[in-house]
Write a protein that holds these residues in place. Structure first.
Motif, PDB file in Angstrom:
ATOM      1  N   GLY A  50     -21.192 -21.485   8.555  1.00  0.00           N
ATOM      2  CA  GLY A  50     -20.231 -20.435   8.271  1.00  0.00           C
ATOM      3  C   GLY A  50     -19.021 -21.005   7.564  1.00  0.00           C
ATOM      4  N   ILE A  51     -18.355 -20.167   6.824  1.00  0.00           N
ATOM      5  CA  ILE A  51     -17.141 -20.599   6.160  1.00  0.00           C
ATOM      6  C   ILE A  51     -15.931 -19.837   6.688  1.00  0.00           C
ATOM      7  N   GLY A  52     -16.064 -19.290   7.878  1.00  0.00           N
ATOM      8  CA  GLY A  52     -14.937 -18.599   8.488  1.00  0.00           C
ATOM      9  C   GLY A  52     -14.604 -17.318   7.763  1.00  0.00           C
ATOM     10  N   ASP A  53     -13.329 -16.997   7.702  1.00  0.00           N
ATOM     11  CA  ASP A  53     -12.870 -15.772   7.065  1.00  0.00           C
ATOM     12  C   ASP A  53     -12.431 -16.053   5.633  1.00  0.00           C
ATOM     13  N   MET A  54     -13.309 -16.650   4.868  1.00  0.00           N
ATOM     14  CA  MET A  54     -12.983 -16.961   3.485  1.00  0.00           C
ATOM     15  C   MET A  54     -13.734 -15.999   2.573  1.00  0.00           C
ATOM     16  N   SER A  55     -13.256 -14.788   2.504  1.00  0.00           N
ATOM     17  CA  SER A  55     -13.847 -13.806   1.604  1.00  0.00           C
ATOM     18  C   SER A  55     -12.726 -13.125   0.837  1.00  0.00           C
ATOM     19  N   VAL A  56     -13.042 -12.695  -0.366  1.00  0.00           N
ATOM     20  CA  VAL A  56     -12.046 -12.052  -1.216  1.00  0.00           C
ATOM     21  C   VAL A  56     -11.724 -10.672  -0.643  1.00  0.00           C
ATOM     22  N   THR A  57     -10.450 -10.422  -0.485  1.00  0.00           N
ATOM     23  CA  THR A  57      -9.969  -9.133   0.006  1.00  0.00           C
ATOM     24  C   THR A  57      -8.965  -8.582  -0.998  1.00  0.00           C
ATOM     25  N   VAL A  58      -9.147  -7.333  -1.377  1.00  0.00           N
ATOM     26  CA  VAL A  58      -8.225  -6.660  -2.288  1.00  0.00           C
ATOM     27  C   VAL A  58      -7.510  -5.574  -1.498  1.00  0.00           C
ATOM     28  N   TYR A  59      -6.211  -5.730  -1.363  1.00  0.00           N
ATOM     29  CA  TYR A  59      -5.389  -4.680  -0.755  1.00  0.00           C
ATOM     30  C   TYR A  59      -5.110  -3.663  -1.852  1.00  0.00           C
ATOM     31  N   MET A  60      -5.468  -2.406  -1.585  1.00  0.00           N
ATOM     32  CA  MET A  60      -5.385  -1.361  -2.593  1.00  0.00           C
ATOM     33  C   MET A  60      -4.813  -0.082  -2.003  1.00  0.00           C
ATOM     34  N   ASN A  72      -5.593  -0.589 -12.710  1.00  0.00           N
ATOM     35  CA  ASN A  72      -5.564  -2.009 -12.331  1.00  0.00           C
ATOM     36  C   ASN A  72      -6.558  -2.300 -11.206  1.00  0.00           C
ATOM     37  N   GLN A  73      -6.577  -1.426 -10.205  1.00  0.00           N
ATOM     38  CA  GLN A  73      -7.514  -1.593  -9.093  1.00  0.00           C
ATOM     39  C   GLN A  73      -8.952  -1.521  -9.589  1.00  0.00           C
ATOM     40  N   GLU A  74      -9.247  -0.529 -10.414  1.00  0.00           N
ATOM     41  CA  GLU A  74     -10.599  -0.367 -10.941  1.00  0.00           C
ATOM     42  C   GLU A  74     -11.011  -1.570 -11.786  1.00  0.00           C
ATOM     43  N   ARG A  75     -10.075  -2.143 -12.514  1.00  0.00           N
ATOM     44  CA  ARG A  75     -10.373  -3.340 -13.323  1.00  0.00           C
ATOM     45  C   ARG A  75     -10.763  -4.501 -12.408  1.00  0.00           C
ATOM     46  N   LYS A 105       1.688 -11.492   4.087  1.00  0.00           N
ATOM     47  CA  LYS A 105       0.785 -12.530   3.584  1.00  0.00           C
ATOM     48  C   LYS A 105       1.109 -12.909   2.138  1.00  0.00           C
ATOM     49  N   ALA A 106       1.590 -11.938   1.348  1.00  0.00           N
ATOM     50  CA  ALA A 106       1.952 -12.211  -0.048  1.00  0.00           C
ATOM     51  C   ALA A 106       3.308 -12.902  -0.151  1.00  0.00           C
ATOM     52  N   GLY A 107       4.076 -12.857   0.925  1.00  0.00           N
ATOM     53  CA  GLY A 107       5.407 -13.467   0.903  1.00  0.00           C
ATOM     54  C   GLY A 107       6.405 -12.688   0.072  1.00  0.00           C
ATOM     55  N   ASN A 108       6.172 -11.370  -0.050  1.00  0.00           N
ATOM     56  CA  ASN A 108       7.036 -10.516  -0.857  1.00  0.00           C
ATOM     57  C   ASN A 108       7.210  -9.184  -0.126  1.00  0.00           C
ATOM     58  N   PRO A 109       8.407  -8.909   0.397  1.00  0.00           N
ATOM     59  CA  PRO A 109       8.609  -7.680   1.176  1.00  0.00           C
ATOM     60  C   PRO A 109       8.491  -6.386   0.367  1.00  0.00           C
ATOM     61  N   SER A 110       8.425  -6.488  -0.962  1.00  0.00           N
ATOM     62  CA  SER A 110       8.277  -5.278  -1.775  1.00  0.00           C
ATOM     63  C   SER A 110       6.993  -5.292  -2.613  1.00  0.00           C
ATOM     64  N   ALA A 111       6.026  -6.130  -2.254  1.00  0.00           N
ATOM     65  CA  ALA A 111       4.767  -6.217  -3.002  1.00  0.00           C
ATOM     66  C   ALA A 111       4.040  -4.881  -2.992  1.00  0.00           C
ATOM     67  N   LEU A 112       3.483  -4.530  -4.145  1.00  0.00           N
ATOM     68  CA  LEU A 112       2.709  -3.303  -4.293  1.00  0.00           C
ATOM     69  C   LEU A 112       1.255  -3.656  -4.578  1.00  0.00           C
ATOM     70  N   CYS A 123      -3.909 -15.076  -3.239  1.00  0.00           N
ATOM     71  CA  CYS A 123      -4.341 -15.476  -4.579  1.00  0.00           C
ATOM     72  C   CYS A 123      -3.348 -14.991  -5.630  1.00  0.00           C
ATOM     73  N   GLY A 124      -2.966 -13.715  -5.541  1.00  0.00           N
ATOM     74  CA  GLY A 124      -2.002 -13.192  -6.505  1.00  0.00           C
ATOM     75  C   GLY A 124      -2.129 -11.696  -6.684  1.00  0.00           C
ATOM     76  N   ASP A 125      -1.345 -11.183  -7.637  1.00  0.00           N
ATOM     77  CA  ASP A 125      -1.349  -9.756  -7.945  1.00  0.00           C
ATOM     78  C   ASP A 125      -2.210  -9.497  -9.179  1.00  0.00           C
ATOM     79  N   PHE A 126      -2.131  -8.286  -9.719  1.00  0.00           N
ATOM     80  CA  PHE A 126      -2.965  -7.935 -10.857  1.00  0.00           C
ATOM     81  C   PHE A 126      -2.642  -8.783 -12.083  1.00  0.00           C
ATOM     82  N   ALA A 127      -1.367  -9.026 -12.354  1.00  0.00           N
ATOM     83  CA  ALA A 127      -0.993  -9.828 -13.528  1.00  0.00           C
ATOM     84  C   ALA A 127      -1.581 -11.236 -13.431  1.00  0.00           C
ATOM     85  N   ALA A 128      -1.539 -11.829 -12.254  1.00  0.00           N
ATOM     86  CA  ALA A 128      -2.110 -13.165 -12.064  1.00  0.00           C
ATOM     87  C   ALA A 128      -3.633 -13.128 -12.210  1.00  0.00           C
TER      88      ALA A 128
END
Length: 144
Positions: A50-60, A72-75, A105-112, A123-128
């Motif tokens: 197992g690799i633990g909880d290492m899966s890509v998660t997209v907060y949307m 952006n989400q659809e992309r 988790k993103a370290g940004n209190p106003s992250a969208l 990992c990052g936001d849509f721009a990244a």
């Protein structure tokens, strides 16, 4: 590391005598099946780790008045699906605790949304994400 010894998330076997192998993947577990050339000594090996909880998660956000956010989400979903990268989604509009967790988790209190994580690693936001695609570095960006 010694050959054949089990380590926290790694198992090694000599592949000198391997005639064929199959590799399958799901978000949490990898399985590797080895068949030996000499079936009388080693009919088949199965190693699963197992690799633990290492899966890509997209907060949307499923509910938004922003056409740009929806595109952006659809992309992101389209790229991950086309590259056969397993992912899960967390809809922050259904639970305010998910929104707070995403921002923490993103370290940004106003992250969208959309915000992308691999396990608990940001990992990052849509721009990244778009930048990683442009630089042909998506796997590194997603920490795969």
């Amino acid at each position: 590391m010694q050959e054949g010894k089990l380590c926290p998330n790694l198992f090694t076997l000599s592949v000198a005598s391997v005639s064929s192998h199959t590799f399958t993947q799901d978000p949490a577990t990898f399985s590797v099946f080895f068949l030996s050339k000499n079936l009388s000594f080693c009919p088949n090996w199965c190693v699963t780790f197992g690799i633990g909880d290492m899966s890509v998660t997209v907060y949307m956000a499923s509910v938004s008045g922003s056409l740009e956010l929806k595109k952006n989400q659809e992309r992101i979903f389209s790229v991950l699906s086309s590259k056969k990268i397993p992912y899960k989604t967390v809809d922050i509009t259904q639970n305010s605790e998910d929104k707070d967790l995403m921002r923490k988790k993103a370290g940004n209190p106003s992250a969208l949304p959309p915000q992308i994580f691999n396990g608990d690693v940001y990992c990052g936001d849509f721009a990244a994400f778009e930048n990683a695609i442009e630089m042909e570095d998506l796997e590194k960006f997603l920490k795969l």
